[in-house]
Enzyme design. Structure first.
Site, PDB file in Angstrom:
ATOM      1  N   CYS A  85      -9.862  11.303   5.554  1.00  0.00           N
ATOM      2  CA  CYS A  85     -11.295  10.980   5.557  1.00  0.00           C
ATOM      3  C   CYS A  85     -12.137  12.216   5.920  1.00  0.00           C
ATOM      4  CB  CYS A  85     -11.566   9.832   6.521  1.00  0.00           C
ATOM      5  SG  CYS A  85     -10.791   9.997   8.146  1.00  0.00           S
TER       6      CYS A  85
HETATM    7  N1  NAP Z   1      -9.001   4.046   8.932  1.00  0.00           N
HETATM    8  C1  NAP Z   1      -9.485   5.024   8.170  1.00  0.00           C
HETATM    9  O1  NAP Z   1     -10.713   5.333   8.190  1.00  0.00           O
HETATM   10  C2  NAP Z   1      -8.584   5.813   7.271  1.00  0.00           C
HETATM   11  C3  NAP Z   1      -9.149   6.816   6.469  1.00  0.00           C
HETATM   12  C4  NAP Z   1      -8.332   7.564   5.621  1.00  0.00           C
HETATM   13  C5  NAP Z   1      -6.974   7.326   5.602  1.00  0.00           C
HETATM   14  N2  NAP Z   1      -6.444   6.360   6.415  1.00  0.00           N
HETATM   15  C6  NAP Z   1      -4.987   6.187   6.375  1.00  0.00           C
HETATM   16  O2  NAP Z   1      -4.694   4.922   5.775  1.00  0.00           O
HETATM   17  C7  NAP Z   1      -3.518   4.379   6.385  1.00  0.00           C
HETATM   18  C8  NAP Z   1      -3.884   3.007   6.957  1.00  0.00           C
HETATM   19  O3  NAP Z   1      -4.912   3.204   7.931  1.00  0.00           O
HETATM   20  P1  NAP Z   1      -5.603   1.981   8.683  1.00  0.00           P
HETATM   21  O4  NAP Z   1      -6.716   2.555   9.457  1.00  0.00           O
HETATM   22  O5  NAP Z   1      -5.836   0.858   7.756  1.00  0.00           O
HETATM   23  O6  NAP Z   1      -4.420   1.569   9.696  1.00  0.00           O
HETATM   24  P2  NAP Z   1      -4.207   0.181  10.449  1.00  0.00           P
HETATM   25  O7  NAP Z   1      -5.501  -0.520  10.585  1.00  0.00           O
HETATM   26  O8  NAP Z   1      -3.431   0.507  11.664  1.00  0.00           O
HETATM   27  O9  NAP Z   1      -3.268  -0.654   9.430  1.00  0.00           O
HETATM   28  C9  NAP Z   1      -1.949  -0.271   9.162  1.00  0.00           C
HETATM   29  C10 NAP Z   1      -1.306  -1.265   8.199  1.00  0.00           C
HETATM   30  O10 NAP Z   1       0.024  -0.847   7.903  1.00  0.00           O
HETATM   31  C11 NAP Z   1       0.974  -1.881   8.262  1.00  0.00           C
HETATM   32  N3  NAP Z   1       2.136  -1.167   8.796  1.00  0.00           N
HETATM   33  C12 NAP Z   1       2.222  -0.451   9.954  1.00  0.00           C
HETATM   34  N4  NAP Z   1       3.428   0.142  10.065  1.00  0.00           N
HETATM   35  C13 NAP Z   1       4.126  -0.215   8.946  1.00  0.00           C
HETATM   36  C14 NAP Z   1       5.440   0.069   8.475  1.00  0.00           C
HETATM   37  N5  NAP Z   1       6.279   0.847   9.190  1.00  0.00           N
HETATM   38  N6  NAP Z   1       5.830  -0.467   7.300  1.00  0.00           N
HETATM   39  C15 NAP Z   1       5.001  -1.271   6.582  1.00  0.00           C
HETATM   40  N7  NAP Z   1       3.739  -1.579   6.975  1.00  0.00           N
HETATM   41  C16 NAP Z   1       3.310  -1.048   8.142  1.00  0.00           C
HETATM   42  C17 NAP Z   1       0.234  -2.753   9.267  1.00  0.00           C
HETATM   43  O11 NAP Z   1       0.639  -4.112   9.240  1.00  0.00           O
HETATM   44  P3  NAP Z   1       2.008  -4.637   9.908  1.00  0.00           P
HETATM   45  O12 NAP Z   1       2.219  -3.792  11.139  1.00  0.00           O
HETATM   46  O13 NAP Z   1       1.769  -6.093  10.181  1.00  0.00           O
HETATM   47  O14 NAP Z   1       3.065  -4.436   8.855  1.00  0.00           O
HETATM   48  C18 NAP Z   1      -1.200  -2.678   8.740  1.00  0.00           C
HETATM   49  O15 NAP Z   1      -1.361  -3.592   7.664  1.00  0.00           O
HETATM   50  C19 NAP Z   1      -3.074   5.386   7.459  1.00  0.00           C
HETATM   51  O16 NAP Z   1      -2.086   6.246   6.943  1.00  0.00           O
HETATM   52  C20 NAP Z   1      -4.350   6.154   7.752  1.00  0.00           C
HETATM   53  O17 NAP Z   1      -4.123   7.454   8.242  1.00  0.00           O
HETATM   54  C21 NAP Z   1      -7.213   5.587   7.234  1.00  0.00           C
END
Ligand code: NAP
Length: 328
Positions: free
Chosen positions: A143
């Protein structure tokens, strides 16, 4: 096209679902969560109640049926899904950091071994779309690097130093609560964090280099009490001074064909919920200040991921992404 979202219960997954509901060319067939498998998607994403009747599931990658999969999981989790999905003929857009950097730099910056590395295109369409139009896999950028790079890109090759100062909303940290994101620590407060060592700096340097710049690059992020959005102030120190009119013309030409980059005063609320990046630029000769605003979950994550899906699937890049921002 049938779409699977791996990690659909998180913030990025939730925004993918929200945006894909307005996409005319796709349908969601699988939304994964390990913890919430069997529960309605609307149990954690009440914003889609009545719009999506689906339960979370937790299939093995080798059992997954879809045309495109989004990996909205933390870094190191994506590398366990990428190749199994690709080997089943499923196109993949990865929102994690696992394929954004060369292996050695990834391992140094993230302090973990990469267990399934391959080289992937870095998906800022405005800068690199021609190199990955027909790709099977796209690494969606971080981001901060998205907003910062778009702010500085037009002047990258004129600069000897670029300093990014970013303010981010709290959803950038994902939905897992921590002391840092605890309301009393965030509300009515502003903090700098990882002043000189944020992981996204490596992507920012990589992007300047990819634009033919040898500029030194620095980055300090700040956490501000908003849910969504990143405002980045890029201080671009030039080899030779450029006047206001010249700089504005450089930006106008650089982005004239780009629907998602708008040259106007950047404010977070105007891009909230959208895939837009708003930029304004001001020159004082040897220093140009370029300020950009994006939604960290929009152009910084899920919006750009859908733009990338549109690109690699041959759809109009704008499909599903033409909603206006939520101002006020
Ligand atoms: N938040 C942002 O603004 C943003 C911006 C750019 C990029 N990102 C990237 O996008 C990704 C997701 O970010 P987020 O903010 O949405 O994170 P989040 O809110 O923590 O969500 C993570 C998701 O992944 C699942 N998960 C976690 N560990 C897992 C595993 N080992 N295997 C399968 N599923 C798993 C979780 O559900 P369960 O644990 O129930 O499986 C949940 O659905 C990350 O890599 C982050 O760096 C985020």
């Amino acid at each position: 096209m049938d779409i699977a979202i791996i990690g659909a219960s998180g913030y990025a997954g939730g925004d993918l679902i929200r945006l894909l509901l307005a996409h005319q060319r796709v349908r969601l067939v699988c939304a994964t969560s390990r913890k919430l498998a069997g529960n309605a998607v609307s149990s954690i994403h009440p914003q889609v109640k009545g719009l999506l009747d689906m339960e979370f599931s937790n299939p093995k990658p080798e059992d997954l049926e879809a045309d495109v999969a989004f990996l909205a999981v933390p870094h190191t989790a994506a590398m366990t899904y990428a190749r199994p999905l690709l080997s089943r003929g499923i196109k993949v857009v990865d929102l994690s950091a696992d394929y954004r950097l060369p292996r050695d730099i990834f391992e140094k910056v993230y302090g973990v071994a990469h267990t399934d590395y391959f080289k992937a295109p870095y998906g800022i369409p405005e800068l690199h779309r021609d190199s990955y139009r027909n790709a099977e896999f796209v690494s969606n950028p971080g981001c901060f690097p998205t907003g910062a790079t778009l702010a500085a890109a037009p002047l990258a090759r004129y600069a000897h130093t670029v300093i990014y100062d970013s303010k981010t909303g709290v959803s950038g940290a994902g939905d897992n609560p921590s002391a840092t994101t605890h309301y009393p620590n965030v509300g009515d407060n502003v903090n700098a964090y990882k002043w000189t060592s944020h992981r996204h700096l490596a992507e920012m340097k990589q992007e300047l280099a990819s634009l033919g710049s040898s500029a030194k690059c620095y980055f300090t992020p700040h956490l501000v009490p908003v849910n969504r959005g990143i405002l980045t102030t890029a201080h671009i120190l030039l080899d030779k001074p450029l006047g206001q009119e010249e700089v504005e013309e450089i930006y106008r030409k650089f982005y004239e064909k780009e629907f998602f980059v708008r040259l106007q005063n950047p404010v977070l609320a105007a891009v909230r919920g959208t895939n837009f990046c708003d930029i304004r630029v001001e020159s004082e000769g040897e220093r140009v200040v370029a300020v950009s605003a994006i939604d960290n979950l929009g152009k910084g994550a899920s919006g750009q991921a859908i733009q990338n899906m549109n690109l690699i699937c041959g759809f109009d890049e704008r499909e599903g992404l033409t909603g206006a921002g939520l101002l006020p």
